[in-house]
Design an enzyme around this catalytic site. Structure first.
Site, PDB file in Angstrom:
ATOM      1  N   ASP A 176      15.079   4.388  24.071  1.00 12.15           N
ATOM      2  CA  ASP A 176      15.084   3.281  25.037  1.00 12.15           C
ATOM      3  C   ASP A 176      14.931   3.846  26.439  1.00 12.15           C
ATOM      4  OD1 ASP A 176      15.431   1.224  23.240  1.00 12.15           O
ATOM      5  OD2 ASP A 176      17.601   1.087  23.496  1.00 12.15           O
TER       6      ASP A 176
ATOM      7  N   ARG B 206       6.421   1.951  23.554  1.00 16.59           N
ATOM      8  CA  ARG B 206       6.830   0.543  23.661  1.00 16.59           C
ATOM      9  C   ARG B 206       6.730   0.139  25.126  1.00 16.59           C
ATOM     10  NH1 ARG B 206      12.781   0.047  22.107  1.00 16.59           N
ATOM     11  NH2 ARG B 206      11.951  -0.026  20.012  1.00 16.59           N
TER      12      ARG B 206
HETATM   13  C1  LIG Z   1      11.729  -4.742  21.567  1.00 20.16           C
HETATM   14  C2  LIG Z   1      12.186  -4.702  22.977  1.00 20.16           C
HETATM   15  C3  LIG Z   1      12.746  -3.539  23.472  1.00 20.16           C
HETATM   16  C4  LIG Z   1      13.147  -3.466  24.794  1.00 20.16           C
HETATM   17  N1  LIG Z   1      13.594  -2.272  25.293  1.00 20.16           N
HETATM   18  C5  LIG Z   1      13.851  -2.166  26.612  1.00 20.16           C
HETATM   19  C6  LIG Z   1      14.163  -0.910  27.214  1.00 20.16           C
HETATM   20  O1  LIG Z   1      14.236   0.136  26.541  1.00 20.16           O
HETATM   21  N2  LIG Z   1      14.403  -0.882  28.551  1.00 20.16           N
HETATM   22  C7  LIG Z   1      14.324  -2.006  29.340  1.00 20.16           C
HETATM   23  O2  LIG Z   1      14.509  -1.919  30.564  1.00 20.16           O
HETATM   24  N3  LIG Z   1      14.055  -3.214  28.796  1.00 20.16           N
HETATM   25  C8  LIG Z   1      13.819  -3.316  27.477  1.00 20.16           C
HETATM   26  N4  LIG Z   1      13.500  -4.548  26.939  1.00 20.16           N
HETATM   27  C9  LIG Z   1      13.697  -5.781  27.745  1.00 20.16           C
HETATM   28  C10 LIG Z   1      12.490  -6.114  28.595  1.00 20.16           C
HETATM   29  O3  LIG Z   1      12.327  -5.151  29.608  1.00 20.16           O
HETATM   30  C11 LIG Z   1      12.618  -7.499  29.258  1.00 20.16           C
HETATM   31  O4  LIG Z   1      13.740  -7.492  30.091  1.00 20.16           O
HETATM   32  C12 LIG Z   1      12.736  -8.650  28.280  1.00 20.16           C
HETATM   33  O5  LIG Z   1      11.954  -8.456  27.155  1.00 20.16           O
HETATM   34  C13 LIG Z   1      12.285  -9.965  28.938  1.00 20.16           C
HETATM   35  O6  LIG Z   1      10.952  -9.861  29.364  1.00 20.16           O
HETATM   36  P1  LIG Z   1       9.723 -10.632  28.664  1.00 20.16           P
HETATM   37  O7  LIG Z   1       8.590  -9.688  28.572  1.00 20.16           O
HETATM   38  O8  LIG Z   1      10.157 -11.217  27.395  1.00 20.16           O
HETATM   39  O9  LIG Z   1       9.248 -11.711  29.720  1.00 20.16           O
HETATM   40  P2  LIG Z   1       9.991 -12.821  30.580  1.00 20.16           P
HETATM   41  O10 LIG Z   1       9.002 -13.215  31.616  1.00 20.16           O
HETATM   42  O11 LIG Z   1      11.341 -12.374  31.023  1.00 20.16           O
HETATM   43  O12 LIG Z   1      10.212 -13.977  29.521  1.00 20.16           O
HETATM   44  C14 LIG Z   1       9.170 -14.682  28.908  1.00 20.16           C
HETATM   45  C15 LIG Z   1       9.728 -15.795  28.033  1.00 20.16           C
HETATM   46  O13 LIG Z   1      10.510 -15.235  26.977  1.00 20.16           O
HETATM   47  C16 LIG Z   1      11.645 -16.042  26.691  1.00 20.16           C
HETATM   48  N5  LIG Z   1      12.852 -15.244  27.004  1.00 20.16           N
HETATM   49  C17 LIG Z   1      12.881 -14.102  27.710  1.00 20.16           C
HETATM   50  N6  LIG Z   1      14.144 -13.625  27.777  1.00 20.16           N
HETATM   51  C18 LIG Z   1      14.923 -14.502  27.104  1.00 20.16           C
HETATM   52  C19 LIG Z   1      16.307 -14.564  26.829  1.00 20.16           C
HETATM   53  N7  LIG Z   1      17.135 -13.609  27.243  1.00 20.16           N
HETATM   54  N8  LIG Z   1      16.780 -15.592  26.093  1.00 20.16           N
HETATM   55  C20 LIG Z   1      15.934 -16.536  25.637  1.00 20.16           C
HETATM   56  N9  LIG Z   1      14.597 -16.545  25.885  1.00 20.16           N
HETATM   57  C21 LIG Z   1      14.101 -15.541  26.601  1.00 20.16           C
HETATM   58  C22 LIG Z   1      11.514 -17.248  27.571  1.00 20.16           C
HETATM   59  O14 LIG Z   1      10.807 -18.219  26.859  1.00 20.16           O
HETATM   60  C23 LIG Z   1      10.692 -16.728  28.725  1.00 20.16           C
HETATM   61  O15 LIG Z   1      10.009 -17.746  29.407  1.00 20.16           O
HETATM   62  C24 LIG Z   1      13.047  -4.623  25.634  1.00 20.16           C
HETATM   63  C25 LIG Z   1      12.479  -5.789  25.136  1.00 20.16           C
HETATM   64  C26 LIG Z   1      12.038  -5.840  23.837  1.00 20.16           C
HETATM   65  C27 LIG Z   1      11.401  -7.099  23.345  1.00 20.16           C
END
Ligand SMILES: Cc1cc2nc3c(=O)[nH]c(=O)nc-3n(C[C@H](O)[C@H](O)[C@H](O)COP(=O)(O)OP(=O)(O)OC[C@H]3O[C@@H](n4cnc5c(N)ncnc54)[C@H](O)[C@@H]3O)c2cc1C
Length: 309
Positions: free
Chosen positions: A135, A185
């Site tokens: 991560d 990722r």
């Molecule tokens: C498999 C995976 C691994 C990850 N690993 C890391 C990591 O190692 N380090 C790191 O900094 N971040 C990590 N993240 C988190 C990532 O950085 C984002 O903070 C998170 O995925 C929200 O961004 P988004 O791309 O979904 O877009 P956003 O613009 O935040 O969200 C898009 C849409 O997704 C839905 N959504 C998003 N978040 C939520 C929520 N919490 N609850 C309900 N619906 C929601 C909503 O419909 C929203 O409109 C990871 C995410 C994933 C999916």
């Protein structure tokens, strides 16, 4: 607007003490974390496999300043991999590891201890027939994480990395890591970061995400597209076909409990979809980052806190 204050609270010990008294069974926690035990995590994994999904498991914990706790985290991963093997699941499930949970921040030789601990987990994963992804945490750990990744990949080239599109540096990091066999990722990034290192507006983060997608999908590696954003998913799909990528040469990833129907829809269309399943007692920091992404959930959260009193 609420994102930064919630993320700052995620580092507050006082709020943590209050919130940590919430039972894991309270709705808001279980919507993101299937349970506190290895058994609960393995059971959730089996259910997701039945739904034709792949999994990456995260034993919750971060920012450890205690050698014994770092050792306990390593032991938890080894036990998890053992139980996954017993159930025949490693073909479908890998593990995600935070280096600050296995010693990176320890005052004496933190880097070396985290590297050795990561090696132990990589070895256990390889013996089980699966892989590890490191991560990515806040920007003060990016260089150390990528240095440890480079060292690990000498012996365990299958080890995956995470890059965060909100960091200014990430497009360049994508170029460096888009080589054959390199699993990367790409996520947007979940921490409170200063303007000096990270884009602050969603539109700029999204544009960076698309630039990084182009580099990774045009490259030789194995991109893991981690987002719930419908626009990013659509853009990734069309870029994948523009660059002539067959479906199994990249994958989508989403977090447990977020857009589960979309996870199944993508899998049914032939895409590989991996669900990130966090488990364990240290769910506080993880939960706060999820709330920061979706402040609509705050009222639900505050109600859980009030109803426990
Ligand atoms: C498999 C995976 C691994 C990850 N690993 C890391 C990591 O190692 N380090 C790191 O900094 N971040 C990590 N993240 C988190 C990532 O950085 C984002 O903070 C998170 O995925 C929200 O961004 P988004 O791309 O979904 O877009 P956003 O613009 O935040 O969200 C898009 C849409 O997704 C839905 N959504 C998003 N978040 C939520 C929520 N919490 N609850 C309900 N619906 C929601 C909503 O419909 C929203 O409109 C990871 C995410 C994933 C999916």
């Amino acid at each position: 607007m609420l994102r930064q204050p919630i993320l700052l609270l995620s580092r507050s010990d006082r709020v943590k003490r209050l919130v940590a008294t919430l039972p894991v069974t309270s709705g808001i926690v279980t919507s993101y974390v299937p349970g506190e035990t290895t058994e609960a995590a393995v059971a959730a994994t089996a259910d997701l496999v039945d739904a034709d999904l792949k999994i990456t498991l995260d034993f919750l914990g971060e920012d450890t300043f205690d050698v014994e706790q770092a050792d306990a985290t390593v032991a938890a991963y080894v036990e998890l991999l053992r139980q996954l093997t017993t159930k025949g699941l490693p073909r479908h499930a890998e593990v995600s590891v935070k280096l600050t949970a296995i010693g990176l921040l320890l005052p004496d030789h933190g880097h070396k201890i985290a590297l050795e601990n990561a090696r132990t987990i990589c070895r256990a994963a390889r013996n089980a027939g699966t892989t590890v992804t490191l991560d990515m945490e806040d920007h003060t750990t990016t260089d150390a994480t990528l240095a440890i990744l480079r060292d690990l990949r000498k012996d365990f080239p299958e080890t995956g990395a995470v890059l965060q599109a909100y960091l200014h540096r990430t497009e360049q990091d994508c170029r460096s890591l888009a080589y054959e066999g390199s699993r990367v990722r790409l996520c947007k990034g979940a921490y409170a970061e200063p303007e000096s290192v990270a884009f602050q507006d969603k539109i700029d983060v999204d544009k960076s995400y698309v630039r990084c997608l182009k580099v990774l999908l045009a490259g030789e590696g194995y991109p893991m597209i981690a987002t719930h954003d419908p626009r990013m998913v659509e853009i990734a799909s069309s870029l994948a076909s523009r660059y002539g990528r067959a479906q199994k040469t990249y994958e989508f990833q989403m977090l447990f409990g977020i857009r589960p129907e979309e996870q199944k829809r993508l899998a049914a269309s032939g895409e590989t979809v991996r669900v990130y399943v966090p488990y364990g007692q240290e769910w506080y920091g993880y939960l706060m980052r999820r709330l920061a992404e979706r402040p609509q959930n705050l009222s639900f959260f505050v109600k859980s806190l009030i109803s426990k009193r």
